[in-house]
Design a protein around this motif. Structure first.
Motif, PDB file in Angstrom:
ATOM      1  N   GLN A 175       5.145   3.890   1.622  1.00 46.44           N
ATOM      2  CA  GLN A 175       4.794   2.626   0.983  1.00 46.44           C
ATOM      3  C   GLN A 175       5.196   1.495   1.916  1.00 46.44           C
ATOM      4  O   GLN A 175       6.287   1.507   2.490  1.00 46.44           O
ATOM      5  CB  GLN A 175       5.513   2.488  -0.361  1.00 46.44           C
TER       6      GLN A 175
ATOM      7  N   THR B 168      -6.735  -4.621  -6.706  1.00 47.19           N
ATOM      8  CA  THR B 168      -6.184  -3.266  -6.630  1.00 47.19           C
ATOM      9  C   THR B 168      -7.254  -2.273  -6.186  1.00 47.19           C
ATOM     10  O   THR B 168      -8.456  -2.523  -6.312  1.00 47.19           O
ATOM     11  CB  THR B 168      -5.619  -2.810  -7.987  1.00 47.19           C
TER      12      THR B 168
ATOM     13  N   SER C 293       0.836  -1.199   0.000  1.00 48.15           N
ATOM     14  CA  SER C 293       0.000   0.000   0.000  1.00 48.15           C
ATOM     15  C   SER C 293       0.872   1.251   0.000  1.00 48.15           C
ATOM     16  O   SER C 293       2.022   1.229   0.438  1.00 48.15           O
ATOM     17  CB  SER C 293      -0.916   0.029   1.233  1.00 48.15           C
TER      18      SER C 293
ATOM     19  N   SER D 240      -3.107   4.064  -2.532  1.00 52.33           N
ATOM     20  CA  SER D 240      -3.021   3.036  -3.567  1.00 52.33           C
ATOM     21  C   SER D 240      -2.767   1.694  -2.892  1.00 52.33           C
ATOM     22  O   SER D 240      -2.039   1.623  -1.901  1.00 52.33           O
ATOM     23  CB  SER D 240      -1.893   3.341  -4.556  1.00 52.33           C
TER      24      SER D 240
ATOM     25  N   VAL E 295       1.467   1.001  -7.734  1.00 50.80           N
ATOM     26  CA  VAL E 295       1.545   1.404  -6.333  1.00 50.80           C
ATOM     27  C   VAL E 295       2.925   2.023  -6.110  1.00 50.80           C
ATOM     28  O   VAL E 295       3.934   1.328  -6.224  1.00 50.80           O
ATOM     29  CB  VAL E 295       1.337   0.211  -5.383  1.00 50.80           C
TER      30      VAL E 295
ATOM     31  N   SER F 230      -7.437   2.314  -5.756  1.00 47.20           N
ATOM     32  CA  SER F 230      -6.763   3.605  -5.748  1.00 47.20           C
ATOM     33  C   SER F 230      -7.793   4.704  -5.514  1.00 47.20           C
ATOM     34  O   SER F 230      -8.901   4.650  -6.061  1.00 47.20           O
ATOM     35  CB  SER F 230      -6.036   3.846  -7.079  1.00 47.20           C
TER      36      SER F 230
END
Length: 270
Positions: free
Chosen positions: A118, A54, A31, A42, A161, A56
């Motif tokens: 991330q 997925t 993520s 994302s 991502v 977003s």
């Protein structure tokens, strides 16, 4: 009235079926969450059946931040979109890594980009989530070969991502190539005068010698580039023996096809 109850029952059954269809078991997830410079979220995940998911959004509304809560959200939300699947062979290899990857004590880099974070995880249930790596506002790298392989896999599966990949200050460096002989423990091996003999270990036929054109120099030039899987094989492999003039074995190297076989799994070699 009976007709109305039938309609309601059908609607309830359809709703239940839909809810069941939305439930999934996540084994890998990554993520990106941005709080400064505007919100952004994302997400990418792989479930235990090989399906890719997925999501977003320009808002984090309703998306939890804690790891276990994020996993629960991913396994139950209807916001995720299916984005294809992977082969059964790839899934088998990935599962072997997920089942064996070990956590490391988390030490975060002080370098930060103030742009977002991330995170990538291997998941064996909400009480057993292994952090593979983070990048962005804080950087952490699980340096075990299995974690490195899974982190790289997630980058390939979900390129959209953000991961800050390639930035040495805020992104994990990844598995660093190691000379094959060094990786196998033959650090100070003197190749002078050594020759190579080969033996195929069949699953049913047993050991059979075969001719090989490989030389000790060829093995010295090989490099281990990453972990393929934690799968263990008990046959169908080739053994290469580096021997001295007296026939003594100075090194033994096992391959399954193009993959190096080690006690903990198999590795890519170039």
């Amino acid at each position: 009235m009976k007709k109305l109850w039938c309609i309601l029952l059908i609607v309830m059954l359809l709703g239940t079926a839909t809810a069941m269809a939305e439930s999934r078991t996540i084994i890998l997830m990554t993520s990106y969450q941005q709080l400064g410079w505007g919100e952004r979220f994302s997400f990418g995940a792989l479930d235990d059946e090989g399906n890719l998911w997925t999501y977003s959004s320009l808002s984090r509304d309703g998306v939890p931040f804690e790891d276990d809560e994020l996993l629960t959200w991913a396994e139950t939300t209807d916001l995720l979109e299916e984005a294809g699947s992977i082969s059964s062979n790839s899934l088998f290899d990935i599962k072997s890594l997920v089942n064996t990857v070990q956590p490391q004590e988390e030490h975060y880099s002080s370098d930060a980009c103030d742009a977002g974070t991330q995170k990538s995880f291997a998941c064996r249930g909400k009480d057993d989530i292994v952090l593979l790596g983070t990048s962005g506002d804080s950087m952490f790298e699980n340096t075990t070969p299995a974690a490195q392989s899974l982190y790289r896999t997630l980058r390939k599966l979900f390129p959209k991502v953000p991961s800050f990949n390639g930035d040495p200050y805020i992104s994990p460096a990844g598995f660093q190539p190691v000379p094959l002989l060094e990786f196998c423990g033959y650090v100070d091996l003197d190749l002078t005068g050594l020759t190579v003999s080969a033996c195929a270990m069949g699953c049913e036929t047993g050991a059979e010698d075969f001719e090989t054109e490989l030389t000790p120099a060829d093995f010295a030039a090989m490099t281990v580039t990453g972990m393929h899987s934690a799968t263990m094989v008990t046959g169908g492999t080739d053994f290469y023996y580096l021997k001295d003039k007296e026939g003594n074995t100075a090194a033994c190297i096992e391959f399954f096809g193009d993959l190096l076989v080690m006690p903990g799994g198999m590795y890519y070699v170039r």
